[in-house]
Every structure is written in structure tokens, then in C-alpha cells.
Scaffold this active site. Structure first.
Site, PDB file in Angstrom:
ATOM      1  N   GLU A 220      50.632   8.294  14.090  1.00 18.49           N
ATOM      2  CA  GLU A 220      50.695   8.672  12.680  1.00 18.49           C
ATOM      3  C   GLU A 220      51.256   7.542  11.814  1.00 18.49           C
ATOM      4  OE1 GLU A 220      52.217  10.353  15.130  1.00 18.49           O
ATOM      5  OE2 GLU A 220      51.123  12.234  15.335  1.00 18.49           O
TER       6      GLU A 220
ATOM      7  N   HIS B 187      56.230  22.574  14.527  1.00 25.49           N
ATOM      8  CA  HIS B 187      54.978  22.251  13.862  1.00 25.49           C
ATOM      9  C   HIS B 187      54.880  22.847  12.462  1.00 25.49           C
ATOM     10  CE1 HIS B 187      54.014  20.943  17.853  1.00 25.49           C
ATOM     11  NE2 HIS B 187      52.748  20.709  17.598  1.00 25.49           N
TER      12      HIS B 187
END
Lengths: 673, 673
Positions: free
Chosen positions: B417, B479
Site C-alpha cells: 500500500e 479492517h
């Protein structure tokens, strides 16, 4: 315990059936709820079975046994592996009902593993790569504890199971570089080398030579067939003998046994349909109802799970036989206890600060406090991501650890903020230490995924965050935190402390040490701040999060709410305003979340009623409406900082006594008009 | 241009004096202001002089020449190297006065380099490792542009100068792995290999084999004496011939010439005293006053700086000779223009959504919009950090790039990322593309330092952030973004859009494409949301940041302020409240920062006067006081999420129509009591 002393035969139908018990439970759980990640549990069941039945030292009846081996499922999406293992190994807290309600609210078999020793989960994982960092931290903690207490009390391995995702994440490189540098030989990583990630074959996005990569970092590398239990066992046995950390690439088939999906990206996170579940069970020759584990296999597993009790009892005997002071110190460290009388140190430092008030950066005051605390609190250890002389995070007398010396108490993490934070999480999870770590506040961004885990896992990690706003000055906006204040304060279960001067620094350190089950950010200045508190206060004035720092000379018209270095700005503004006949109060708010916990009367008494409320903080304006109200004034930044000398910047951004006073006067005039 | 065609002699006194001009200016500037980092400019002056006088293709008179070589000083603390080079090479905008006011507010010679083409600064650096990622992005952009427009128009190198700090950062591993995977042969990294970091010798924190590390990632490695210009030149010349990215480790002495500090950590960031500055100048045999560069040396430098004008003119001639459509397309791409009529696409999609309203996840609506936009906007490219099937960031027809095919328009970044975001920044800085990248919103944490740079550099990067709150459900709190909402909104110069349904998704895409000089976060749901907007609206209702979604049936008692998937929750609550006789308005607030920019009357009209204001957003409660006011009600999360099915969680956290209605009623009852 090595393979030869195992109660299990490694080859033949019993091993396969034990591994298939993991698979069947995983398939059933994921099939039932229709969400979850079958790929890893089905692929890694064999290697996990080898590890848990042959090597891992643990005792489900004593899940918090201090000298247990640690196992971290870094590839946390494979959580059904953990829950299957927990149930099969005999952790009472992991029930079939939990597995049947996998991923439902209230089930202990959560979506991703969340730290829960009673079911054998050592760390919260899911954000990839974090488990690698935490495992390195656990292995480091073990090594440092062993140095302190000897191998009679501390002598265990740390295992991590990682996937391609973990290894692609930058944090894993940082952490493995440190593990190699330190030569953490009791760290063994099993790499579920299935060649598949969510987008497809890993060849879509990587062509790195993993062996060369790990060898470059000083690791031992082996590669085996991950479905060949003897090969895996031999590799683990060898890994235990190396003088370096080890990684074993276990070539596996993701989602083994699932028709069509096996070996493909679809196996990673797509639940099996009923037909696929049936077919998978058939491929395992598993002729049982969903969630049924036949008695003989369960008995095999429970026997394997129980074998650690012998080691645990032997260890307990050694602990009991140890001299009392060692035992007490060891148990106190594990329990996270602070030595009696530590508050006296804080009190003494506060008195020193009061008797000889100095204008100095709060990072320097903090170093003074640390230089008293560290000798008195043997469990306190930590380091910086290569900003030691800037963070002032290392009192002079503290020696650093190295590959050849784990008796030190300071850690040079290198320029690896992310791994630093994750490793510090691992040290905290391991227990035995009160760990801190340090960087510039702006670079908390690099640590953010790990800081979030500190908070989510309720770990007491002390983050020393210096150079806390535009007053860090000439380095410019890349180094000046702005939005970070909102980020820290919006992070649940975290204490963010921003002291105004030396006295508040000492008090904030007391709050940091008192904090339980949460990380703490100590937000400190680079620049000198005036010693604004006068005289010694027995009471910790910071404890309630905010307090009246200076009363108005008459009935207040204005309340200035300020934090950190801006408290002195507010005091300067008060002086100017009072000179102009505007009675003004100044409130110091070192911790908004503690303040929020006070009762409404206290909060109202501090924020002031019937006064114009004005916040003064050289950081994002975001969030201050809560305290100043709709008619208040927020003085701060609504953009990034800039490069310049501190005074230039404070002037430029209107955060000087004069500018604050002028803004207040203008607002008052407008209100009265 | 290779070494043989250079106007400079590489050996002898002129080279040394040219390099020493950099050193002298750097010493003088840092000495004068007494802040800054002398270590790198003094150590790397030789390698930089070789690169800039022998190899780098650039033209100070045309600083934005599209086909210039790119140079990124990833070790941004060495900013005086850039400013010295800028002045010496003849960038008019970099004056001696700027250098004399280095690090002062208003000087163009800022603390760390901030993107400013007019002085030759291609990227903002300082946060370590970012420059490596951005350089990879620039090299990728070059390769993709070359594929489109041919080497007549696009054929340049990307150079980066990195230090140990950059190479220890995880992001550098991620980025180099991708550069190796893609075989970006026109990327050449100069490693200022001085063996020193802030804490001391790098051996304190690393023992990695850098050569093996880079070779593992598919790079060519060379090591030379960084103070030997011929060796450096030969290495760069060779690096230009490899079929892989190259790194050249240039062994240097940090702070060369500074007495005592030379070769030590003190050289990194401690300014020279007057005596040290004098001694340093003496060691360079530099008999000139501070800030004085003798005419012959300046002439040598200016000649070197001017040599690119020939190449620039030749390139311009090729551009002028190109067929008109190629030229227009190329120039339009570089200028960041969108094809005429692109809004019609949005309009058509909105009509489709209105005519056939579907309950679907907003990520899916977004994919539908993208599937129309991407074919129509050839500059649009991007990818995901291995969450393509979850982010829905790749319309079916879009092909991916690979080492063998740079005509594709989709990028598989792998589970990286951080590098993804930095590379995307590099693509944006290069110009020629409108880049996007995608991950779960929660994992924006991994991208944070690069997202911050997008905003600080004013780069138009589209961040597609899916799985935006607890409704992502069973993956659990690891998450589920919570505090991220505050972080995004508190980040200066960034647009955060959270559409409520398909219609708002289309409108938010319009806003995203219209945005100038800032990154955009498109915050999208994993779960299905009802199509709540009915009918087609010509007007982009999201444009003002918030609008009244549903009026009350009578004079409103309550205003529900909601975003994204919670707009439908608010509508459900309204229904219940109206049934109980409580007239209720619902406001959708897809973009708080756009709303904040509206005039006071508009804001008041939307927020409602004389009504109870209630915010409904399944994320942190932090910051909502601004909109609901002191007597309002904030419905959201004050802790982390949990694992569970979406409905379970919304019920658990009290974010259902029923729970919201009940909370409102309770508050109204209390107020009336």
C-alpha cells in the site's frame, strides 16, 4: 521437545487425519457463515500440524505460561486455522459453538485473530506484515528476558506463519533486517509459499528472489514441500539449530481440497459453497458430519496439546526453586508491576522542577524524568527510529542492546518507524517489559498501522513523539504535524498527553505509567518552552485532563483553552487582554480524553460559562468545536505548516500572544456590535 | 548525452572546484542560519556534480520540459544540495538571496525540498523513503508514456539520490521490488553510502547486505568511491545500459571537510560553527567570501546547466513535427486536461442510475462509473494493492501492465500500500496521467505518509477507499476504519467524498475529476446500500458538500446529518420519527470540506435552525460537534468496531433506524422535561 520424542507418528493416516481435522473444521465454519478465508487453513494445515504436534511448547491448561513458545499467525485472514487449532489442542475457551458461530458477533472465533491467550491467540493480526514485526518483538523480548533471568526461566522459541502478503509489506523487510542484525536465533518463520494472492498468481506483482532477500538480511533459508510433514519437521528441527533467525518456505497449495478454487486466488477469501464443502470433505476422506471430529482424532490432538504440561510443570518447579528475589522480580515483570514507590520519583522530579524552574524543551524535561525512571524501573526499555539525539529518548547512562549484548536497555531501531512500533507491540505482548519507542510526531504516520494495533490490543506502549508542531520550524511542513493531533485523539483507547512545561511533563509521565491496557502518546516540543507552572503541586493537576491554569482578574469574559507549548502563548495573550480590561482565564488541557471522562459539572467549570471560549493550539483546527462551542474561536492551522524559524511561523500563523489577543478582541467587538 | 560529449573535464582542479562550489554554498547557508543538514551536500557534492554536469538532461530555461530527466533527492534533508545546484545550474528562480535566507519563511530554499519545478525540485521529500517510491512512479510513467507516444517524445531517465535512511524504510523495499519486477531500466539510484545515520554508524542498526538485497529484487548493483568522479561517471554510464533498474553505491564521507564532524553522525544535522565553516572552506581551498562563487566556476556551472538546451530544442522540433493529433494528445495529457465532454459521461451514468435504480454497494456503482470513464479518458490509469476484486477498481476491459507490456492501464501493486501511494504520487508528478490507487479504507494507514505528501504537493491522486466502516463486518475491527474519517477530514488540501448511493457516486466522481491541485479520497461501501435518490438531477447535488435529502413533513423538529451508507439509516429513522409525530429532515453530507466552504446562510439552511441536530455516521464521533452543535446528538463509534455480520454490528452499535429514532426521542424527551 524434538521430533523424536513426539507422541505422534509423523507419517501415515493419523497425521493426515489430524491435519484434515483442521481443514474440515475450517471448511465447515466458513461454509456455514459464508464469509471467511479458506485458502490459508486448508493450505497450511499440514505445516501447522507438524509445528503444533511436534515442536510448539505450550499448555492449553496454562495458556499464559510465561515460557511458552509464541506462535503468531501473521497471515491473520487464516484465522480459522487458529480456532481449529485452539479447539483441537484443548483450549477450553475455544468451543465448537464458537467455531459454529465463526465471525458472528460474540463468538470468540472472530473474523481475524484478536489477542486472546485463553484460546492461544498471542497477537491481533490481519493488517499484513504486523505479525512479522510483533514476532520479532517477542523474540527480542525473550532474548532480553533470558539475559536477565537465565534459561531456567526463559528459553522459548517464537514462530510466525506468514504469507506472501506479509512478505511484500515494507514492515516485514524492516523487521527482518532487525532480526537478522540482532541474530535472533530463536525466531522461526514458516512461509506459506502458495504463490497466490488476491489479484491472482503472485507473479503478477513480484519477481523477487525471496531466498536471496532473506539471506541478505542474515537469515537462514530453507525451502520444502509444505504438504510433506517429514520435510517440514526436518526443516524446523534444523532451524532450531541455526545461529540466525530462520525462514522455511513451505510450498503449499492454497485452499487444498476445494474443487476448482484449489490453487487459485478464488480460494483465498471466497467461502466454499455447500457442494464445494462436500467435495472438499470427500477429498480429505472425511466421512463425518459438519463440525464433527471423530473421537480418535480429537484424542490424538488432545494428547498432542497436553504434552506441554510436562514442560510447564518442570518450568514451574524451576521457578519455585529460584531464589525469592529473582522469582518476585520475574513475576512482577511479567505482571507489568512497577516497583513500589515509583510515584516518589515523579514527586521528587516535580519538586526539583519547581525549585529550579527552567525554560527548556519539553522533550528535554522528559529526558530528565526518564533518567530518573529508567534506573528505578528495570522493566523500562525502548529506543528510537534513529532520532535518539533529537527525541532525547536515551538518558546517558542507558546502554544499547546489540547482537552480543542483550543486557542493554536501549534499542537502535534504525530508520524503521513502522517495524519499531510493531516490535514494541511484540515486546509488550510478550510481557516482562514496559516498552517505549520514539520518533518525530509527524512520522507517527509511518507507525500508524502498528499504533492502531497497540490501541486495539490494549497494549501499554509508550510513544514518545517529539517535534510536535510548527515550532519545530525550519524543517518545514514535511516535518510538522498538523492533522496528527486529530488522528491521535480520534484513535480509540489511547491516551494522548501534551504537557505545557517541565512540571506537566512529570505529571504526564505519572499518567503514562499509571495507564492500563492502552498505549500512550507523549507529545513533546523541540523548542524551549517557559516554565509556566509556579511552585510545587502535590496533586497531579494533569490527571483530570484539563485544569484552570490562571484565573481571570475579575469575572472572566474570555477562556483560553490551550495545550503544550501554546499554554505560554495563551498566558501571554491573557496578560495583554487583562491590560486592556478583558478579564481572561487560561486553561491547560494536556489530555482531552481524560477531560472528556470528567463529570459535566467539572467540565463546565473548566471550560467556563458565559465566556468567549478560544482554543489555542498550533495544529489542526479540526475537532475543537467540541470545547469552544458554536460561538467560540479556534486558533490553529487550517492548512499545512511552512518552513521558517519558529517565531516567524508562530507569527505567520497568528499564534502569538499579540495575535491571539487581537483575534479575541476582534471577536468580542463583533459580538458586542 | 554521455561522458565523452561533456563540456567539462572530469578530472583536475575544475571538477573539484565545481563540486566545492556546492559545498561552500551549503556550508555558508547552513552556517548563517544555524539550522540544516550539512552532511549530505558535503558528502554527495562530487556524485551530484558528475550527474548534473555529465548526464542529467535538463534545461533551466525550460524547467517543465516534459522529456527532461527527473532527479529526486530522496534524502531530502540534504536540501542545500538542491538549492546549490539550482543556483549554479542557472535556474533563475533560485537566487543567492534565497540561499542566504535558507530555511527562513518566504525563502524558496526551504527546509526540505518542496516540489518547485522552477528551481529544479521535482518532488517534496524529507520523510524518508518517499523519494524512492516517487522515483519509481516517475520511471513507470516515463515507460508508459514512451509506449504511448514513442521515444521521439518520451525518452528520459529518472535518477534518485538516496541515503541509508531511505533504504532502511520499508517503503523503499516495496518500491524497489516493483521497479525490479517491471524492469524499469531507465531508473538509476545513487546511494550516498556514508555508513552514518543520526544515532551513529549504521552498524548500530543494520548489517544487511545491500548488494544482495538489490540483486534479489532484480536490480543491477555497482559500488564505487563516491569521491572519484571518473568512477562515478563510469558507473552511471554502465547503469544506463542495463536492462534492469540500477543502484550505484557511492562510498562517501559524510560532511566532507568539516573538522571533527566529518565522517560522524554530528555532520548529519548539526550546522557548522563559524570556525568550522572557515576550516571547511579552507579544506576546499575555497578562498572566497561566504556565498561568493568565483566567476570562472559559475561560468563552468552555467555552461553545464545550459547544455541541455540543445536537446530541449531538438525535442521541441520533434514535437512540432509530430502529427497534430499526437501532439495535442500528448500536450493535453501533460497539462492534465480531460477530454471534452467527459461530464456528459457522468450525466449519462446518472441517468442510467436514475432510470434503473439498483441497491448495490457504492464500490460497485463506482466500478460502473469507472468502466465508462476509463475508455473515455485515456490518461486514467491506476491499480490496487492486491485488492482488485474487493476494491472493484478494475473495469473488466482494462488490461494490466507488465514488464513486457506497458500499454496496459491497470497496475497490480502487490500487497504494498505504501509504495502504491508513493508511486502514484510519482506518476502524478511526472505528468501525463490521471492516476488512481485503491485499498481498504482501514489500510489507508499504510499509505498515510504518502497520502500526506499528495496533499502537501497538491497532486491530483484519486484514492479509492472501499470497505468504509463497520458494515464491512465479519473481518472485524482490524479492517474497520473508525478514526480514519477524522484523519482524512483533518488532512489539509484533500477532498474526502463519501457518497450515499449510486447517484451520489456518479456525482462524487464528477467532483473528483474536477478537483484541482489536491488528492481525493473516494470512500465506498463493501455492502449493498439502497438507491435512495429518486429521479435524475441535472444539478450535481453533492457539489456544495451537503444538501437536504428529505424535507420534514411539517416544521422540522429534528435534522439528521448523515453520510454514505448511513443516509439510508437516517431515512429509516426519519420515517419512524415522522410516524410518531416528529417532523424530521435528512441531510446528506458527502463532503464536509466542500460544505465548510459554503456561505453562512447556506450552511445554516442545511444544518437547520431550531431543530435538534443529530449526526449519524458509523465512524468516530470525533469532530461532529462542529455540525450538531453543543446541544446536538452524535451517533457513531467511540471505540473500535467488532467482528460480526453487518446487521448485527449496526444493531450492536446503535446505528439502525430504530436505534437512531429511539435516541432522538430520548433526547427530545429530556430536552422537553
Amino acid at each position: 521437545m524434538d521430533a523424536s520424542s513426539s507422541p505422534q507418528a509423523l507419517i501415515g493416516p493419523r497425521f493426515k487425519r489430524m491435519a484434515n481435522a483442521i481443514r474440515a473444521l475450517s471448511v465447515d465454519a466458513i461454509n456455514k457463515i459464508q464469509t471467511g478465508h479458506p485458502g490459508l487453513p486448508l493450505g497450511a494445515a499440514d505445516m501447522a500440524t507438524v509445528l503444533f504436534t511436534q515442536f510448539l511448547k505450550f499448555d492449553p491448561k496454562n495458556p499464559d505460561w510465561a515460557d511458552r513458545d509464541r506462535f503468531v499467525l501473521s497471515a491473520g485472514h487464516g484465522s480459522m486455522l487458529m480456532y481449529s487449532l485452539g479447539y483441537l489442542n484443548g483450549y477450553e475457551a475455544m468451543t465448537l459453538d464458537d467455531i459454529k458461530t465463526f465471525r458472528r458477533l460474540g463468538s470468540r472465533a472472530m473474523g481475524h485473530p484478536e489477542v486472546d491467550l485463553e484460546i492461544g491467540v498471542e497477537a491481533t493480526t490481519g493488517p499484513l506484515g504486523q505479525g512479522v514485526g510483533m514476532a520479532v518483538g517477542m523474540a527480542l523480548a525473550e532474548r532480553m528476558m533470558r539475559e536477565r533471568y537465565g534459561s531456567d526461566l526463559v528459553d522459548h522459541y517464537t514462530y510466525a506463519l506468514v504469507g506472501d502478503g506479509c512478505l511484500m509489506e515494507g514492515i516485514s523487510y524492516e523487521a527482518t533486517a532487525l532480526a537478522g542484525h540482532w541474530g535472533l536465533d530463536k525466531l522461526i518463520v514458516l512461509f506459506d509459499d502458495n504463490g497466490i494472492s488476491i489479484d491472482g498468481p503472485t507473479s503478477l506483482a513480484t519477481s523477487e528472489n525471496q531466498q536471496a532477500r532473506f539471506e541478505a538480511a542474515g537469515w537462514d533459508w530453507q525451502a520444502v514441500d509444505g504438504h510433506d510433514p517429514e520435510a517440514v519437521a526436518a526443516a524446523i528441527a534444523k532451524a532450531k539449530t541455526t545461529s540466525t533467525p530462520s525462514i522455511i518456505a513451505c510450498k503449499t497449495t492454497i485452499g487444498l481440497g476445494m474443487p476448482v478454487k484449489e490453487g487459485t486466488a478464488a480460494a483465498h477469501g471466497q467461502p466454499p459453497t455447500d457442494a464445494e464443502a462436500t467435495a472438499a470433505r470427500a477429498s480429505y476422506e472425511w466421512d463425518y458430519a459438519p463440525f464433527e471430529v471423530p473421537e480418535d482424532i480429537l484424542a490424538d490432538w488432545r494428547a498432542a496439546g497436553a504434552r506441554g504440561s510436562v514442560d510447564q510443570a518442570a518450568w514451574k518447579a524451576r521457578l519455585d526453586a529460584a531464589d525469592a528475589s529473582t522469582r518476585d522480580e520475574f513475576l512482577g515483570a511479567i505482571a507489568g508491576e512497577l516497583p513500589a514507590g515509583w510515584q516518589d520519583i515523579i514527586d521528587a522530579v516535580k519538586r526539583e522542577f519547581a525549585e529550579d524552574p527552567k525554560d527548556e524543551p519539553t522533550r528535554q524535561s522528559s529526558q530528565k524524568v526518564m533518567s530518573k525512571l529508567i534506573p528505578a524501573i528495570p522493566t523500562m526499555i525502548g529506543g528510537s527510529a534513529d532520532l535518539t539525539p533529537s527525541n532525547l529518548s536515551r538518558p546517558d547512562a542507558v546502554r544499547a542492546i546489540s547482537r552480543d549484548n542483550f543486557a542493554g536497555r536501549y534499542i537502535h531501531f534504525g530508520i524503521r518507524e513502522h517495524a519499531m512500533a510493531a516490535i514494541t507491540n511484540g515486546i509488550a505482548l510478550h510481557k516482562g517489559f514496559l516498552p517505549f519507542c520514539a520518533t518525530f510526531m509527524c512520522f507517527s504516520d509511518y507507525c500508524r498501522p502498528a499504533i492502531r494495533l497497540s490501541a486495539l490490543m490494549k497494549q501499554k506502549v509508550l510513544y514518545i513523539m517529539t517535534h510536535d508542531t510548527i515550532t519545530q520550524g525550519p524543517d518545514g511542513p514535511t516535518h510538522q504535524p498538523v492533522e496528527h493531533f486529530a488522528t491521535f485523539r480520534a484513535t480509540p483507547n489511547m491516551l494522548s498527553l501534551r504537557p505545557a512545561d517541565a512540571a506537566e511533563v512529570a505529571e504526564c509521565w505519572e499518567l503514562a505509567l499509571e495507564a492500563e491496557d492502552m498505549p500512550v502518546a507523549m507529545i513533546l516540543t523541540r523548542e524551549k518552552v517557559p516554565a509556566v507552572r509556579s511552585g510545587h503541586s502535590e496533586e497531579n493537576l494533569c490527571r483530570r485532563g484539563a485544569y484552570v491554569f490562571a484565573e481571570a482578574s475579575a469575572k472572566a469574559e474570555v477562556t483560553l483553552l490551550s495545550t503544550g507549548s501554546e499554554v505560554s502563548v495563551a498566558l501571554g495573550a491573557k496578560k495583554l487582554l487583562e491590560e486592556k480590561g478583558v478579564p481572561t482565564r487560561v486553561v491547560s488541557m494536556p489530555c482531552l480524553s481524560l477531560f472528556d471522562k470528567q463529570d459535566a459539572d467539572y467540565r463546565a467549570s473548566i471550560l467556563g460559562t458565559d465566556t468567549l471560549r478560544v482554543s489555542v493550539e498550533a495544529a489542526t483546527v479540526y475537532g475543537w468545536e467540541k470545547y469552544v462551542g458554536p460561538d467560540g474561536l479556534i486558533i490553529g492551522l487550517d492548512g499545512f505548516g511552512a518552513a521558517g524559524m519558529p517565531d516567524e511561523l508562530m507569527e505567520h500563523f497568528g499564534i502569538t500572544p499579540k495575535a491571539v489577543a487581537a483575534a479575541v478582541e476582534a471577536r468580542l467587538a463583533k459580538t458586542k456590535a
